[in-house]
Design a protein around this motif. Structure first.
Motif, PDB file in Angstrom:
ATOM      1  N   LYS A 168     -28.199 -19.016  27.693  1.00  0.00           N
ATOM      2  CA  LYS A 168     -27.665 -17.706  28.068  1.00  0.00           C
ATOM      3  C   LYS A 168     -26.634 -17.219  27.059  1.00  0.00           C
ATOM      4  CE  LYS A 168     -28.660 -17.576  32.984  1.00  0.00           C
ATOM      5  NZ  LYS A 168     -28.226 -18.097  34.297  1.00  0.00           N
ATOM      6  N   LYS A 169     -25.803 -18.164  26.586  1.00  0.00           N
ATOM      7  CA  LYS A 169     -24.793 -17.785  25.577  1.00  0.00           C
ATOM      8  C   LYS A 169     -25.465 -17.264  24.307  1.00  0.00           C
ATOM      9  CE  LYS A 169     -22.295 -21.687  26.035  1.00  0.00           C
ATOM     10  NZ  LYS A 169     -21.451 -22.782  25.533  1.00  0.00           N
ATOM     11  N   LEU A 170     -26.636 -17.838  23.973  1.00  0.00           N
ATOM     12  CA  LEU A 170     -27.312 -17.471  22.727  1.00  0.00           C
ATOM     13  C   LEU A 170     -28.228 -16.261  22.883  1.00  0.00           C
ATOM     14  CD1 LEU A 170     -28.286 -21.083  21.577  1.00  0.00           C
ATOM     15  CD2 LEU A 170     -26.580 -19.611  20.511  1.00  0.00           C
ATOM     16  N   SER A 171     -28.431 -15.841  24.138  1.00  0.00           N
ATOM     17  CA  SER A 171     -29.454 -14.815  24.377  1.00  0.00           C
ATOM     18  C   SER A 171     -29.083 -13.447  23.811  1.00  0.00           C
ATOM     19  CB  SER A 171     -29.767 -14.710  25.864  1.00  0.00           C
ATOM     20  OG  SER A 171     -28.594 -14.282  26.556  1.00  0.00           O
ATOM     21  N   SER A 172     -27.806 -13.249  23.477  1.00  0.00           N
ATOM     22  CA  SER A 172     -27.415 -11.946  22.932  1.00  0.00           C
ATOM     23  C   SER A 172     -27.775 -11.835  21.447  1.00  0.00           C
ATOM     24  CB  SER A 172     -25.920 -11.720  23.129  1.00  0.00           C
ATOM     25  OG  SER A 172     -25.213 -12.738  22.468  1.00  0.00           O
ATOM     26  N   TYR A 173     -28.096 -12.965  20.794  1.00  0.00           N
ATOM     27  CA  TYR A 173     -28.522 -12.921  19.387  1.00  0.00           C
ATOM     28  C   TYR A 173     -30.035 -12.691  19.340  1.00  0.00           C
ATOM     29  CZ  TYR A 173     -24.011 -15.100  18.328  1.00  0.00           C
ATOM     30  OH  TYR A 173     -22.678 -15.376  18.212  1.00  0.00           O
TER      31      TYR A 173
END
Ligand SMILES: [Zn+2]
Ligand SMILES: [Zn+2]
Length: 309
Positions: free
Chosen positions: A14-19
């Motif tokens: 989830k933390k990486l999903s904005s990239y």
């Protein structure tokens, strides 16, 4: 090992999903989650878990399309190594700062990741191995190929060839190693009659000439066990040496043939024996070796057993 649907993996995802990451770059952040699959496959799993849309590699925030070029890099490596004889190789890479800086940012958000260089090296290595049938060797490869991903350039590091042997010097007046002219330092001048050398030939040159030709090598270096005077013979079982040949194009050399060729070239002057392939680390041992000298000493004993020389 964490499972794909564990809370820790999901919260990292989830933390990486904005990239916006291609499957390889996304999956690489989970490289240690489950074995036996590629990062691209890992990326697809994560994407499906989170219901994310697929990002085409050219659109990838991190690699900017580079992960789509591994096949091209592999072809470049194969082509660069083609003119050399080798059984083993290793792939390394230099990746532009812009990408490694982005990678540092993203790797700080995951505890499962590996570096993009590691993936490039491994995946290109597999492709090269599949196309050439040669093996990856992490310790002592015959060739290390470094891919510069920014400039599409391949740099090769060719392991030198080391040949051990013993030589006997049958005539006086030949130095052990090449001796550059003391006036011109090797350029060639009147004093040295344009040869650039103090002496017409040396043990080194007599031994190295055919070896370098046969190996199609570049520079050579002669490592002898101890030095000897120009006017001294070297007989007995000979003095150990290691001949180092840089950037050899041929490695499969028949050393008994080479020995015959050297001995016929050096006939009456220098003779070699016991040729075998050696390792770099043997050079130091060889240099530390004190060539044993034999002196004949006449010793007589007086009546009380005291020695008089
Ligand atoms: Zn990418
Ligand atoms: Zn000169």
């Amino acid at each position: 090992m964490d499972e794909w649907d564990s809370d820790a993996v999901i919260s990292t995802a989830k933390k990486l999903s904005s990239y916006r990451l291609c499957d390889s770059c996304l999956g690489r952040q989970f490289a240690t989650v489950s074995h036996g699959m590629s990062n691209e496959e890992r990326g697809a799993i994560i994407r499906q878990l989170l219901g994310l849309e697929k990002v085409e590699v050219e659109e990838c925030w991190l690699c900017g399309g580079m992960m789509g070029e591994l096949g091209k890099f592999a072809e470049m490596v194969v082509e660069a190594m083609e003119k050399y004889e080798y059984e083993t190789f290793l792939v390394g890479s230099r990746v532009e700062k812009e990408i490694t800086a982005k990678e540092d940012e993203i790797l700080s958000l995951t505890e499962y990741g590996e570096s993009i260089k590691r993936e490039i090296n491994r995946e290109v290595g597999k492709l090269v191995s599949a196309s050439t049938g040669k093996e990856v060797d992490f310790i002592r490869p015959h060739i290390t190929a470094i891919i510069n991903t920014q400039y599409d350039d391949i740099e090769l590091d060719i392991r030198p060839l080391y040949i051990y042997g013993r030589y006997r010097k049958l005539i006086r007046g030949i130095p052990q190693t090449k001796w550059p002219c003391r006036k011109c330092n090797g350029i060639g001048c009147e004093y040295c009659h344009g040869t650039g050398k103090m002496y017409e030939e040396s043990v080194e040159e007599i031994i190295a000439k055919r070896a370098v030709e046969i190996a199609e090598g570049g520079e050579e270096y002669f490592h002898g066990a101890g030095r000897e005077d120009i006017d001294v013979l070297m007989l007995g079982n000979g003095r150990p040496f290691i001949l180092e040949i840089r950037e050899p194009r041929r490695r499969k050399i028949d050393l008994s043939d080479l020995q015959k060729e050297i001995n016929s070239f050096g006939k009456g002057k220098v003779e070699v024996s016991e040729l075998r392939f050696a390792e770099k680390k043997e050079i130091e041992k060889l240099k530390a070796m004190k060539a044993t000298k034999t002196y004949r000493v006449i010793i007589s004993f007086d009546e009380k057993g005291k020695i008089n020389e």
